[in-house]
Enzyme design. Structure first.
Site, short mmCIF file in Angstrom:
data_model
loop_
_atom_site.label_atom_id
_atom_site.label_comp_id
_atom_site.label_asym_id
_atom_site.label_seq_id
_atom_site.Cartn_x
_atom_site.Cartn_y
_atom_site.Cartn_z
CG ASP A 45 -0.43 0.20 2.65
OD1 ASP A 45 0.79 0.23 2.71
OD2 ASP A 45 -0.80 0.31 3.33
CB SER A 46 4.61 1.61 -0.23
OG SER A 46 4.77 0.12 -1.42
CG ASP A 85 -0.01 -3.83 2.49
OD1 ASP A 85 0.06 -4.73 3.14
OD2 ASP A 85 1.27 -2.74 1.93
CD GLU A 117 1.08 -0.87 7.90
OE1 GLU A 117 0.25 -0.46 8.82
OE2 GLU A 117 0.97 -1.25 7.13
CD GLU A 184 7.55 -0.26 7.82
OE1 GLU A 184 6.93 -0.55 7.14
OE2 GLU A 184 8.11 0.77 7.27
O1 KIV Z 1 3.11 -1.54 2.33
C1 KIV Z 1 4.73 -1.65 2.03
O2 KIV Z 1 5.10 -1.11 0.70
C2 KIV Z 1 4.99 -1.42 2.81
C3 KIV Z 1 6.30 -2.19 3.31
C4 KIV Z 1 6.22 -0.50 4.11
C5 KIV Z 1 6.71 -3.30 4.16
O3 KIV Z 1 4.00 -2.05 3.84
#
Ligand code: KIV
Length: 280
Positions: A45-46, A85, A117, A184
């Site tokens: 979700d980055s 994610d 998470e 992380e």
């Molecule tokens: O969304 C993402 O890329 C992540 C990483 C920061 C671990 O969750």
């Protein structure tokens, strides 16, 4: 290279072989990653920052966006483990919601695992998803979706007390049925102890060298994302600068009529130009 299974991940941990993990959000980059031998791809979700430029970071990212990008990555990397994610509010509301959204990743995007998470506070959701037959990756330490509660994007586990809380979260996530875990932004010594104490593979992004494998965000390691670079990133390229330079050169060529050249143009068939001119 054949696609890795969760048994391969477990065997790699036991052999001490490190796993190579990278994010990707699109078909083309996923193709590059598979070709380069990346063993697992996270469609993180980055994308909120790297693809959409949201000032709210990962928070505004929706399930539908994650599905569309994960489908594209799956097409680009058919022989690589792909992890979907779970975005903010796709699993926190209820275990039923968590199962529903995790299954969307499986049914619509063909993932091999999903990531969510949180530690002890999301155990019910991890259990619900694993009891439905899906593979879960836990994620603790700096958890960007709750970075507001953490006081920002800050390293975690810096004191004995907070390292111990992380350790308890890690054990709880494993006991709830997670198949692997991501740490992380924590100190290497905390990453080492958690990796040694857990039976499941433990990977890290900014968690030091002792974990079972490394994850990086593709936009950081390729030097695409310029807004900020976390301490744990190693840049392997400077694609942003190279792209800007290439676009500047293109702009100059167009203005100076240096592009296109004859070799970039199509030729009419012999004799057709004269007939065409006659017609008009
Ligand atoms: O969304 C993402 O890329 C992540 C990483 C920061 C671990 O969750």
């Amino acid at each position: 290279m054949p696609k890795k299974s969760i048994l391969d991940l477990q065997n790699m941990k036991e052999r001490g072989e490190k796993l190579v993990w990278l994010t990707s959000y699109d078909y083309t980059t996923a193709q590059f990653a598979e070709k380069a031998g990346v063993e697992m791809i996270l469609v993180g979700d980055s994308m909120g920052m790297c693809v959409y430029g949201y000032s709210g970071g990962t928070i505004p990212v929706t399930m539908d966006q994650c599905i569309v990008h994960t489908e594209a990555v799956r097409r680009g990397a058919p022989n690589t483990m792909v992890v979907g994610d779970m975005p903010f509010s796709s699993y926190q509301i209820s275990p039923e919601d968590a199962i529903f959204n995790a299954s969307r990743f499986y049914k619509e995007a063909g993932v091999d695992a999903i990531k969510l998470e949180g530690g002890r506070r999301i155990i019910k959701m991890i259990k619900a998803i694993t009891n439905s037959g899906m593979v879960v990756c836990g994620h603790i330490g700096l958890t960007p979706q709750s970075s507001g509660q953490l006081g920002g994007f800050k390293a975690q586990g810096l004191t004995a007390e907070s390292a111990y809380e992380l350790f308890l979260d890690a054990i709880a996530v494993q006991d709830a049925g997670a198949t692997f875990l991501l740490l992380e932004a924590i100190p290497p010594e905390v990453g080492k102890i958690i990796t040694e104490k857990l039976k499941i593979p433990v990977y890290g992004i900014g968690a030091g060298q002792y974990v079972d494998g490394q994850l990086l965000i593709v936009c950081d390691m390729l030097g695409i994302f310029k807004a900020f670079t976390p301490k744990f990133v190693k840049k392997y390229a400077n694609i942003a600068d190279q792209s800007i330079k290439a676009m500047e050169n293109y702009a100059k060529d167009v203005k100076n009529e240096k592009f296109p050249e004859e070799r970039h143009s199509y030729s009419m068939l012999p004799g057709e130009k004269e007939k065409f001119i006659e017609k008009i």
